[in-house]
Design a protein around this motif. Structure first.
Motif, PDB file in Angstrom:
ATOM      1  N   MET A   1       0.846  -1.174   0.000  1.00 17.47           N
ATOM      2  CA  MET A   1       0.000   0.000   0.000  1.00 17.47           C
ATOM      3  C   MET A   1       0.891   1.236   0.000  1.00 17.47           C
ATOM      4  SD  MET A   1      -2.649   1.342   2.887  1.00 17.47           S
ATOM      5  CE  MET A   1      -1.359   1.982   3.920  1.00 17.47           C
ATOM      6  N   GLY A   2       0.416   2.282  -0.624  1.00 17.91           N
ATOM      7  CA  GLY A   2       1.193   3.503  -0.642  1.00 17.91           C
ATOM      8  C   GLY A   2       0.325   4.717  -0.432  1.00 17.91           C
ATOM      9  N   ASN A   3       0.986   5.866  -0.359  1.00 18.06           N
ATOM     10  CA  ASN A   3       0.225   7.110  -0.309  1.00 18.06           C
ATOM     11  C   ASN A   3       1.055   8.254  -0.837  1.00 18.06           C
ATOM     12  OD1 ASN A   3       0.782   9.286   1.888  1.00 18.06           O
ATOM     13  ND2 ASN A   3       1.160   7.354   2.963  1.00 18.06           N
ATOM     14  N   ARG A   4       0.341   9.280  -1.268  1.00 21.43           N
ATOM     15  CA  ARG A   4       0.926  10.525  -1.777  1.00 21.43           C
ATOM     16  C   ARG A   4       0.250  11.713  -1.115  1.00 21.43           C
ATOM     17  NH1 ARG A   4       0.584   9.427  -8.315  1.00 21.43           N
ATOM     18  NH2 ARG A   4       1.845   7.520  -8.284  1.00 21.43           N
ATOM     19  N   GLY A   5      -0.330  11.496   0.058  1.00 23.71           N
ATOM     20  CA  GLY A   5      -1.072  12.540   0.749  1.00 23.71           C
ATOM     21  C   GLY A   5      -2.566  12.329   0.570  1.00 23.71           C
ATOM     22  N   SER A   6      -3.348  13.323   0.957  1.00 22.38           N
ATOM     23  CA  SER A   6      -4.806  13.253   0.852  1.00 22.38           C
ATOM     24  C   SER A   6      -5.233  13.691  -0.546  1.00 22.38           C
ATOM     25  CB  SER A   6      -5.454  14.149   1.909  1.00 22.38           C
ATOM     26  OG  SER A   6      -6.853  14.043   1.829  1.00 22.38           O
ATOM     27  N   LEU A   7      -5.669  12.720  -1.331  1.00 23.72           N
ATOM     28  CA  LEU A   7      -6.009  12.974  -2.738  1.00 23.72           C
ATOM     29  C   LEU A   7      -7.508  12.980  -2.995  1.00 23.72           C
ATOM     30  CD1 LEU A   7      -3.406  10.513  -4.332  1.00 23.72           C
ATOM     31  CD2 LEU A   7      -3.052  12.851  -3.487  1.00 23.72           C
ATOM     32  N   GLU A  13     -13.986  11.004  -3.706  1.00 24.44           N
ATOM     33  CA  GLU A  13     -13.597  11.115  -5.109  1.00 24.44           C
ATOM     34  C   GLU A  13     -12.151  11.591  -5.170  1.00 24.44           C
ATOM     35  OE1 GLU A  13     -17.882  12.729  -6.813  1.00 24.44           O
ATOM     36  OE2 GLU A  13     -16.467  14.157  -5.911  1.00 24.44           O
ATOM     37  N   ILE A  14     -11.363  10.997  -6.063  1.00 22.91           N
ATOM     38  CA  ILE A  14      -9.978  11.426  -6.244  1.00 22.91           C
ATOM     39  C   ILE A  14     -10.002  12.777  -6.954  1.00 22.91           C
ATOM     40  CG2 ILE A  14      -7.749  10.895  -7.311  1.00 22.91           C
ATOM     41  CD1 ILE A  14      -8.447   8.985  -5.046  1.00 22.91           C
ATOM     42  N   VAL A  15      -9.366  13.776  -6.347  1.00 15.25           N
ATOM     43  CA  VAL A  15      -9.371  15.125  -6.899  1.00 15.25           C
ATOM     44  C   VAL A  15      -7.958  15.661  -7.160  1.00 15.25           C
ATOM     45  CG1 VAL A  15     -11.611  15.731  -5.904  1.00 15.25           C
ATOM     46  CG2 VAL A  15      -9.523  16.151  -4.583  1.00 15.25           C
ATOM     47  N   SER A  16      -6.928  14.882  -6.818  1.00 12.65           N
ATOM     48  CA  SER A  16      -5.558  15.326  -7.019  1.00 12.65           C
ATOM     49  C   SER A  16      -4.661  14.119  -7.262  1.00 12.65           C
ATOM     50  CB  SER A  16      -5.078  16.089  -5.787  1.00 12.65           C
ATOM     51  OG  SER A  16      -3.753  16.535  -5.953  1.00 12.65           O
ATOM     52  N   GLN A  17      -3.565  14.325  -8.023  1.00 10.97           N
ATOM     53  CA  GLN A  17      -2.586  13.259  -8.265  1.00 10.97           C
ATOM     54  C   GLN A  17      -1.698  13.023  -7.059  1.00 10.97           C
ATOM     55  OE1 GLN A  17      -0.525  14.790 -11.804  1.00 10.97           O
ATOM     56  NE2 GLN A  17      -0.934  12.797 -12.705  1.00 10.97           N
ATOM     57  N   PHE A  18      -1.347  14.106  -6.373  1.00 10.81           N
ATOM     58  CA  PHE A  18      -0.451  13.996  -5.231  1.00 10.81           C
ATOM     59  C   PHE A  18      -0.520  15.261  -4.407  1.00 10.81           C
ATOM     60  CE2 PHE A  18       2.056  15.929  -8.575  1.00 10.81           C
ATOM     61  CZ  PHE A  18       2.741  16.949  -7.920  1.00 10.81           C
ATOM     62  N   ILE A  24       5.246   7.188  -0.557  1.00 14.38           N
ATOM     63  CA  ILE A  24       5.808   6.020   0.120  1.00 14.38           C
ATOM     64  C   ILE A  24       4.942   4.783  -0.084  1.00 14.38           C
ATOM     65  CG2 ILE A  24       7.037   7.382   1.846  1.00 14.38           C
ATOM     66  CD1 ILE A  24       4.799   6.741   3.818  1.00 14.38           C
ATOM     67  N   THR A  25       5.570   3.631   0.131  1.00  9.13           N
ATOM     68  CA  THR A  25       4.835   2.364   0.162  1.00  9.13           C
ATOM     69  C   THR A  25       4.961   1.790   1.562  1.00  9.13           C
ATOM     70  OG1 THR A  25       6.753   1.135  -0.653  1.00  9.13           O
ATOM     71  CG2 THR A  25       5.112   1.823  -2.274  1.00  9.13           C
ATOM     72  N   CYS A  26       3.849   1.325   2.083  1.00  5.26           N
ATOM     73  CA  CYS A  26       3.763   0.827   3.451  1.00  5.26           C
ATOM     74  C   CYS A  26       3.310  -0.623   3.461  1.00  5.26           C
ATOM     75  CB  CYS A  26       2.760   1.662   4.254  1.00  5.26           C
ATOM     76  SG  CYS A  26       3.243   3.395   4.403  1.00  5.26           S
ATOM     77  N   CYS A  27       3.462  -1.248   4.623  1.00  9.37           N
ATOM     78  CA  CYS A  27       2.933  -2.596   4.837  1.00  9.37           C
ATOM     79  C   CYS A  27       1.412  -2.506   4.954  1.00  9.37           C
ATOM     80  CB  CYS A  27       3.465  -3.177   6.146  1.00  9.37           C
ATOM     81  SG  CYS A  27       5.236  -3.425   6.184  1.00  9.37           S
ATOM     82  N   LEU A  28       0.730  -3.556   4.539  1.00  5.01           N
ATOM     83  CA  LEU A  28      -0.718  -3.590   4.719  1.00  5.01           C
ATOM     84  C   LEU A  28      -1.085  -3.725   6.190  1.00  5.01           C
ATOM     85  CD1 LEU A  28      -1.853  -5.804   1.716  1.00  5.01           C
ATOM     86  CD2 LEU A  28      -2.136  -3.344   1.995  1.00  5.01           C
ATOM     87  N   VAL A  53       5.942  -2.327  -8.972  1.00  2.84           N
ATOM     88  CA  VAL A  53       4.923  -1.420  -9.521  1.00  2.84           C
ATOM     89  C   VAL A  53       4.936  -0.089  -8.755  1.00  2.84           C
ATOM     90  CG1 VAL A  53       2.443  -1.076  -9.910  1.00  2.84           C
ATOM     91  CG2 VAL A  53       3.465  -3.308 -10.353  1.00  2.84           C
ATOM     92  N   ALA A  54       5.047  -0.169  -7.429  1.00  4.20           N
ATOM     93  CA  ALA A  54       5.097   1.053  -6.624  1.00  4.20           C
ATOM     94  C   ALA A  54       6.302   1.908  -7.012  1.00  4.20           C
ATOM     95  CB  ALA A  54       5.139   0.702  -5.142  1.00  4.20           C
ATOM     96  N   PHE A  55       7.449   1.263  -7.234  1.00  2.00           N
ATOM     97  CA  PHE A  55       8.626   2.004  -7.680  1.00  2.00           C
ATOM     98  C   PHE A  55       8.396   2.634  -9.048  1.00  2.00           C
ATOM     99  CE2 PHE A  55      11.446  -0.366  -4.629  1.00  2.00           C
ATOM    100  CZ  PHE A  55      11.977   0.756  -4.014  1.00  2.00           C
ATOM    101  N   ALA A  56       7.762   1.916  -9.962  1.00  2.00           N
ATOM    102  CA  ALA A  56       7.481   2.474 -11.292  1.00  2.00           C
ATOM    103  C   ALA A  56       6.599   3.715 -11.182  1.00  2.00           C
ATOM    104  CB  ALA A  56       6.835   1.427 -12.188  1.00  2.00           C
ATOM    105  N   ALA A  57       5.727   3.722 -10.177  1.00  2.00           N
ATOM    106  CA  ALA A  57       4.869   4.883  -9.945  1.00  2.00           C
ATOM    107  C   ALA A  57       5.610   6.029  -9.260  1.00  2.00           C
ATOM    108  CB  ALA A  57       3.660   4.469  -9.112  1.00  2.00           C
ATOM    109  N   GLY A  58       6.845   5.760  -8.793  1.00  2.00           N
ATOM    110  CA  GLY A  58       7.646   6.806  -8.188  1.00  2.00           C
ATOM    111  C   GLY A  58       7.710   6.776  -6.678  1.00  2.00           C
ATOM    112  N   HIS A  59       7.233   5.706  -6.050  1.00  2.00           N
ATOM    113  CA  HIS A  59       7.222   5.599  -4.593  1.00  2.00           C
ATOM    114  C   HIS A  59       8.512   4.971  -4.081  1.00  2.00           C
ATOM    115  CE1 HIS A  59       2.782   6.347  -3.856  1.00  2.00           C
ATOM    116  NE2 HIS A  59       2.908   6.375  -5.165  1.00  2.00           N
ATOM    117  N   ARG A  60       8.790   5.174  -2.802  1.00  2.00           N
ATOM    118  CA  ARG A  60       9.920   4.549  -2.118  1.00  2.00           C
ATOM    119  C   ARG A  60       9.387   3.837  -0.873  1.00  2.00           C
ATOM    120  NH1 ARG A  60      10.411   6.816   2.734  1.00  2.00           N
ATOM    121  NH2 ARG A  60      10.067   9.040   2.953  1.00  2.00           N
ATOM    122  N   PRO A  61      10.181   2.925  -0.279  1.00  2.00           N
ATOM    123  CA  PRO A  61       9.726   2.246   0.940  1.00  2.00           C
ATOM    124  C   PRO A  61       9.592   3.218   2.115  1.00  2.00           C
ATOM    125  CG  PRO A  61      11.566   1.063  -0.062  1.00  2.00           C
ATOM    126  CD  PRO A  61      11.453   2.378  -0.769  1.00  2.00           C
TER     127      PRO A  61
END
Length: 187
Positions: A1-7, A13-18, A24-28, A53-61
């Motif tokens: 699981m990951g996050n980029r803030g409150s989107l 409804e998703i209203v922002s990309q980041f 980051i990517t987190c444990c479930l 996949v998370a790395f391809a999206a630009g996330h880190r651990p």
């Protein structure tokens, strides 16, 4: 699981990309914490097939719940930049540099061209509008549910690289991302 803030908004409804630079990517599961998905005013949960996949999206651990993976990534980051520093970069420094390599000022994902044979395990590339994971001598066709097909990695091909270049450099420094069981079954 990951996050980029409150989107998301109050209607979920998703209203922002980041929001911000910390992707980051987190444990479930971590220390019994419980969350309701898309809680008002909280970060938006993003779900990835696997770490690659998370790395391809630009996330880190995550440096908290995935500390071991973060430390390994931080060490690969340091090896990549050995001539610049003897100390590992902080999460904030990594986030700032990653942000510049994953999205441009127009909020568009940054990709680049490279020779397929020059890319290490864990990179995602686009070929004929499909996304493939590079794994050893193969390309694994990605779908949101699993990897569905293995193809021999062709030689002499230039491809669009979807994984941010700074992360690719870490993969080249012996950081190998975790992949979904379907990828291991095909490899």
């Amino acid at each position: 699981m990951g996050n980029r803030g409150s989107l998301h908004n109050e209607k979920r409804e998703i209203v922002s990309q980041f929001k911000g630079r910390r992707w980051i990517t987190c444990c479930l599961e971590y220390k019994g914490r419980q969350r309701s998905v898309m809680s008002p005013g909280r970060y938006t949960e993003l779900f990835f097939l696997d770490e690659a996949v998370a790395f391809a999206a630009g996330h880190r651990p995550c440096a908290e719940c995935r500390r071991e993976r973060f430390t390994a990534f931080q060490q690969a980051w340091k090896r990549r930049d050995l001539e610049h520093s003897n100390t590992p970069a902080s999460a904030l420094e990594i986030d700032a540099e990653l942000h510049r390599s994953r999205i441009d000022r127009g909020r568009i994902k940054i990709t680049y061209q490279a020779e397929l044979n020059s890319l290490p395990n864990g990179c995602f590339v686009q070929i004929d509008r499909s996304a493939f994971l590079i794994w050893n001598d193969a390309l694994l066709l990605w779908t949101p549910e699993r990897y569905v097909r293995k193809e021999r990695r062709p030689t002499g091909l230039t491809v669009t690289v979807l994984t941010p270049q700074r992360i690719v450099q870490c993969f080249a420094q012996r950081y190998e991302p975790e992949i979904h069981v379907s990828g291991h079954a095909l490899a």
